[in-house]
Design an enzyme around this catalytic site. Structure first.
Site, PDB file in Angstrom:
ATOM      1  N   ALA A  66       1.211  -1.327  -0.191  1.00  0.00           N
ATOM      2  CA  ALA A  66       0.143  -0.254   0.340  1.00  0.00           C
ATOM      3  C   ALA A  66       1.350   1.189   0.050  1.00  0.00           C
ATOM      4  O   ALA A  66       2.224   1.340   0.131  1.00  0.00           O
ATOM      5  CB  ALA A  66      -0.603   0.179   1.105  1.00  0.00           C
ATOM      6  N   GLY A 110       0.863  -4.920   1.346  1.00  0.00           N
ATOM      7  CA  GLY A 110      -0.180  -5.084   0.150  1.00  0.00           C
ATOM      8  C   GLY A 110       0.038  -5.391  -1.397  1.00  0.00           C
ATOM      9  O   GLY A 110      -0.806  -5.831  -1.599  1.00  0.00           O
ATOM     10  N   GLU A 113      -0.610  -9.679  -0.677  1.00  0.00           N
ATOM     11  CA  GLU A 113      -1.877  -9.739  -0.501  1.00  0.00           C
ATOM     12  C   GLU A 113      -2.431  -9.574  -1.707  1.00  0.00           C
ATOM     13  O   GLU A 113      -3.343 -10.232  -1.408  1.00  0.00           O
ATOM     14  CB  GLU A 113      -2.666  -8.506   0.440  1.00  0.00           C
ATOM     15  CG  GLU A 113      -2.071  -8.444   1.743  1.00  0.00           C
ATOM     16  CD  GLU A 113      -1.956  -7.931   2.525  1.00  0.00           C
ATOM     17  OE1 GLU A 113      -1.218  -6.885   3.200  1.00  0.00           O
ATOM     18  OE2 GLU A 113      -2.979  -7.881   3.694  1.00  0.00           O
ATOM     19  N   GLU A 133       4.400  -4.747   7.232  1.00  0.00           N
ATOM     20  CA  GLU A 133       4.057  -4.118   7.436  1.00  0.00           C
ATOM     21  C   GLU A 133       4.275  -3.751   9.138  1.00  0.00           C
ATOM     22  O   GLU A 133       4.086  -3.409   9.810  1.00  0.00           O
ATOM     23  CB  GLU A 133       2.334  -4.148   8.217  1.00  0.00           C
ATOM     24  CG  GLU A 133       1.304  -3.890   6.174  1.00  0.00           C
ATOM     25  CD  GLU A 133       1.829  -5.674   4.966  1.00  0.00           C
ATOM     26  OE1 GLU A 133       2.614  -6.528   5.545  1.00  0.00           O
ATOM     27  OE2 GLU A 133       0.891  -5.653   4.390  1.00  0.00           O
TER      28      GLU A 133
HETATM   29  N1  CO8 Z   1       4.572   3.463  -0.584  1.00  0.00           N
HETATM   30  C1  CO8 Z   1       5.170   3.999  -1.144  1.00  0.00           C
HETATM   31  N2  CO8 Z   1       6.209   4.795  -2.395  1.00  0.00           N
HETATM   32  C2  CO8 Z   1       7.223   3.611  -1.705  1.00  0.00           C
HETATM   33  C3  CO8 Z   1       6.808   1.929  -1.103  1.00  0.00           C
HETATM   34  C4  CO8 Z   1       5.333   2.092  -0.481  1.00  0.00           C
HETATM   35  N3  CO8 Z   1       4.900   0.905   0.323  1.00  0.00           N
HETATM   36  N4  CO8 Z   1       7.497   0.870  -1.854  1.00  0.00           N
HETATM   37  C5  CO8 Z   1       8.643   2.050  -2.217  1.00  0.00           C
HETATM   38  N5  CO8 Z   1       8.453   3.288  -2.581  1.00  0.00           N
HETATM   39  C6  CO8 Z   1       8.831   4.458  -2.940  1.00  0.00           C
HETATM   40  C7  CO8 Z   1      10.416   4.688  -1.986  1.00  0.00           C
HETATM   41  O1  CO8 Z   1       9.656   5.616  -1.330  1.00  0.00           O
HETATM   42  C8  CO8 Z   1      11.442   5.434  -3.227  1.00  0.00           C
HETATM   43  O2  CO8 Z   1      10.366   6.526  -3.571  1.00  0.00           O
HETATM   44  P1  CO8 Z   1      11.495   7.975  -3.657  1.00  0.00           P
HETATM   45  O3  CO8 Z   1      12.440   7.438  -4.844  1.00  0.00           O
HETATM   46  O4  CO8 Z   1      10.683   8.854  -4.099  1.00  0.00           O
HETATM   47  O5  CO8 Z   1      12.024   7.334  -2.227  1.00  0.00           O
HETATM   48  C9  CO8 Z   1      10.899   3.967  -4.245  1.00  0.00           C
HETATM   49  O6  CO8 Z   1       9.321   3.842  -3.768  1.00  0.00           O
HETATM   50  C10 CO8 Z   1      12.203   3.507  -4.179  1.00  0.00           C
HETATM   51  O7  CO8 Z   1      12.145   2.598  -3.261  1.00  0.00           O
HETATM   52  P2  CO8 Z   1      13.973   2.381  -2.693  1.00  0.00           P
HETATM   53  O8  CO8 Z   1      14.932   3.406  -2.789  1.00  0.00           O
HETATM   54  O9  CO8 Z   1      13.347   2.361  -1.265  1.00  0.00           O
HETATM   55  O10 CO8 Z   1      13.768   0.990  -3.401  1.00  0.00           O
HETATM   56  P3  CO8 Z   1      14.971   0.051  -2.278  1.00  0.00           P
HETATM   57  O11 CO8 Z   1      15.695  -1.143  -3.881  1.00  0.00           O
HETATM   58  O12 CO8 Z   1      15.873   0.124  -2.007  1.00  0.00           O
HETATM   59  O13 CO8 Z   1      13.630  -0.424  -2.183  1.00  0.00           O
HETATM   60  C11 CO8 Z   1      11.939  -2.083  -1.013  1.00  0.00           C
HETATM   61  C12 CO8 Z   1      12.208  -1.986  -2.138  1.00  0.00           C
HETATM   62  C13 CO8 Z   1      12.554  -3.052   0.228  1.00  0.00           C
HETATM   63  C14 CO8 Z   1      11.044  -2.846  -0.816  1.00  0.00           C
HETATM   64  C15 CO8 Z   1      11.402  -0.395  -0.071  1.00  0.00           C
HETATM   65  O14 CO8 Z   1      10.955   0.566  -1.275  1.00  0.00           O
HETATM   66  C16 CO8 Z   1      10.308  -0.997   1.261  1.00  0.00           C
HETATM   67  O15 CO8 Z   1      11.162  -1.366   2.139  1.00  0.00           O
HETATM   68  N6  CO8 Z   1       9.221  -0.506   0.664  1.00  0.00           N
HETATM   69  C17 CO8 Z   1       7.827  -0.437   2.166  1.00  0.00           C
HETATM   70  C18 CO8 Z   1       7.722  -1.808   1.764  1.00  0.00           C
HETATM   71  C19 CO8 Z   1       6.939  -1.662   2.532  1.00  0.00           C
HETATM   72  O16 CO8 Z   1       6.694  -1.617   3.958  1.00  0.00           O
HETATM   73  N7  CO8 Z   1       4.910  -2.402   2.197  1.00  0.00           N
HETATM   74  C20 CO8 Z   1       3.942  -2.344   2.729  1.00  0.00           C
HETATM   75  C21 CO8 Z   1       3.231  -1.527   3.387  1.00  0.00           C
HETATM   76  S1  CO8 Z   1       2.054  -1.423   4.260  1.00  0.00           S
HETATM   77  C22 CO8 Z   1       1.010  -2.003   3.144  1.00  0.00           C
HETATM   78  O17 CO8 Z   1       1.267  -2.675   2.029  1.00  0.00           O
HETATM   79  C23 CO8 Z   1      -0.337  -2.642   3.442  1.00  0.00           C
HETATM   80  C24 CO8 Z   1      -1.794  -3.371   2.859  1.00  0.00           C
HETATM   81  C25 CO8 Z   1      -2.322  -3.420   4.053  1.00  0.00           C
HETATM   82  C26 CO8 Z   1      -3.130  -2.471   4.355  1.00  0.00           C
HETATM   83  C27 CO8 Z   1      -3.090  -0.937   4.586  1.00  0.00           C
HETATM   84  C28 CO8 Z   1      -2.628  -0.757   6.145  1.00  0.00           C
HETATM   85  C29 CO8 Z   1      -1.536  -0.578   6.225  1.00  0.00           C
END
Ligand code: CO8
Length: 259
Positions: A66, A110, A113, A133
């Site tokens: 998400a 997400g 999911e 999460e």
């Molecule tokens: N949301 C928004 N932006 C994101 C997300 C995300 N989930 N994931 C990555 N991005 C963005 C980064 O902020 C970054 O943006 P910018 O270039 O502007 O800084 C760009 O994408 C590239 O990401 P990274 O630089 O972090 O790329 P890496 O290769 O270094 O890392 C990862 C990749 C490991 C996937 C890392 O991006 C990461 O950990 N992302 C978040 C993963 C995460 O926590 N996902 C769960 C989110 S919560 C959720 O999904 C809940 C759903 C369920 C229902 C809702 C309740 C919460």
């Protein structure tokens, strides 16, 4: 559709292909994307010329979850009043045709999911699944805490949900999270080929099988067996089923009319 749309859609024969298209954000799933995805799924589901649907992302990410940037300032009242997740994510549950996920790279939160809500997951060797999460003090609230234990059992699901650790494609395959692993370069072709095979079968048969397997997922065995038996009896009302059996006996290819 413009190339900055949150999803791209195209058809390949009887297969509808949906590509998540926020590569800069690793396909983070915001409302605009989930609204568009739900809409595209319903359009393909209603299209007589489509027999199966494929959802894919980019080479680096199926979807990284998400959209954290969108959610960061929401209040309880915001998400409760807007029916967050239920409002648009669950559209996928209304789709009666088979939906295949072609997953390369990150399928996190997400994104994982969303893949779990599909009927078949084909994973590239690069695929990485996680429900991280917990690291945000959130929970896998788009079906993760419910579908993951049904898919891979309670012990593994607890491990993944509570630790947020990453499962690589091989481990995901070992535990039954994915249907099969393919080399990254073959991901789309192999998934489209499988989808085309399904789309060549009788659509009512596919829908009855999908409904029956989903019933197994959601009910006790005795109820599921009873439901399956009724579905089997109903197959005998299908022209395609008689054609399929006749064609087998006559050693020829069946001609399905999707009736
Ligand atoms: N949301 C928004 N932006 C994101 C997300 C995300 N989930 N994931 C990555 N991005 C963005 C980064 O902020 C970054 O943006 P910018 O270039 O502007 O800084 C760009 O994408 C590239 O990401 P990274 O630089 O972090 O790329 P890496 O290769 O270094 O890392 C990862 C990749 C490991 C996937 C890392 O991006 C990461 O950990 N992302 C978040 C993963 C995460 O926590 N996902 C769960 C989110 S919560 C959720 O999904 C809940 C759903 C369920 C229902 C809702 C309740 C919460």
């Amino acid at each position: 559709m413009s190339t900055d749309a949150p999803i791209l859609t195209e058809t390949r024969g009887r297969v509808g292909l949906i590509t998540l298209n926020r590569p800069q954000q690793l396909n983070a799933l915001n409302d605009a994307l989930m609204d568009a995805l739900g809409q595209a799924l319903l359009v393909f589901d209603a299209d007589e010329a489509i027999g199966a649907i494929v959802i894919t992302g980019s080479a680096k990410a199926f979807a990284a979850g998400a959209d954290i940037a969108a959610m960061a300032d929401w209040s309880y009242m915001d998400v409760y009043r807007s029916d967050f997740i239920t409002r648009n994510w669950e559209t996928i549950r209304r789709v009666r045709k088979p939906v295949l996920a072609a997953v390369a790279g990150f399928a996190m939160g997400g994104g994982c999911e969303l893949a779990l809500a599909c009927d078949i997951i084909i994973a590239a060797e690069s695929a990485k699944f996680a429900l991280p999460e917990v690291k945000l003090a959130m929970l896998p609230g788009a079906g993760g805490t419910q579908r993951l234990p049904r898919a891979i059992g309670k012990a593994k699901a607890m491990d993944l949900c509570l630790s947020g650790r990453v499962l690589d494609a091989a481990e995901a395959d070992r535990h039954g999270l994915v249907s099969r692993i393919v080399p990254d370069a073959r991901l789309i072709d192999e998934t489209l080929a499988l989808a085309a095979t399904l789309a060549g079968y009788s659509l009512p048969a596919l829908m009855a099988i999908k409904e029956s397997v989903n019933r197994a997922y959601e009910s006790p065995l005795s109820e599921g067996i009873g439901y399956e038996r009724r579905q089997l009896h109903a197959r005998f009302a299908s022209e395609d089923a008689h054609e399929g059996m006749r064609a087998f006996l006559e050693k020829r290819k069946p001609v399905f009319m999707h009736r």
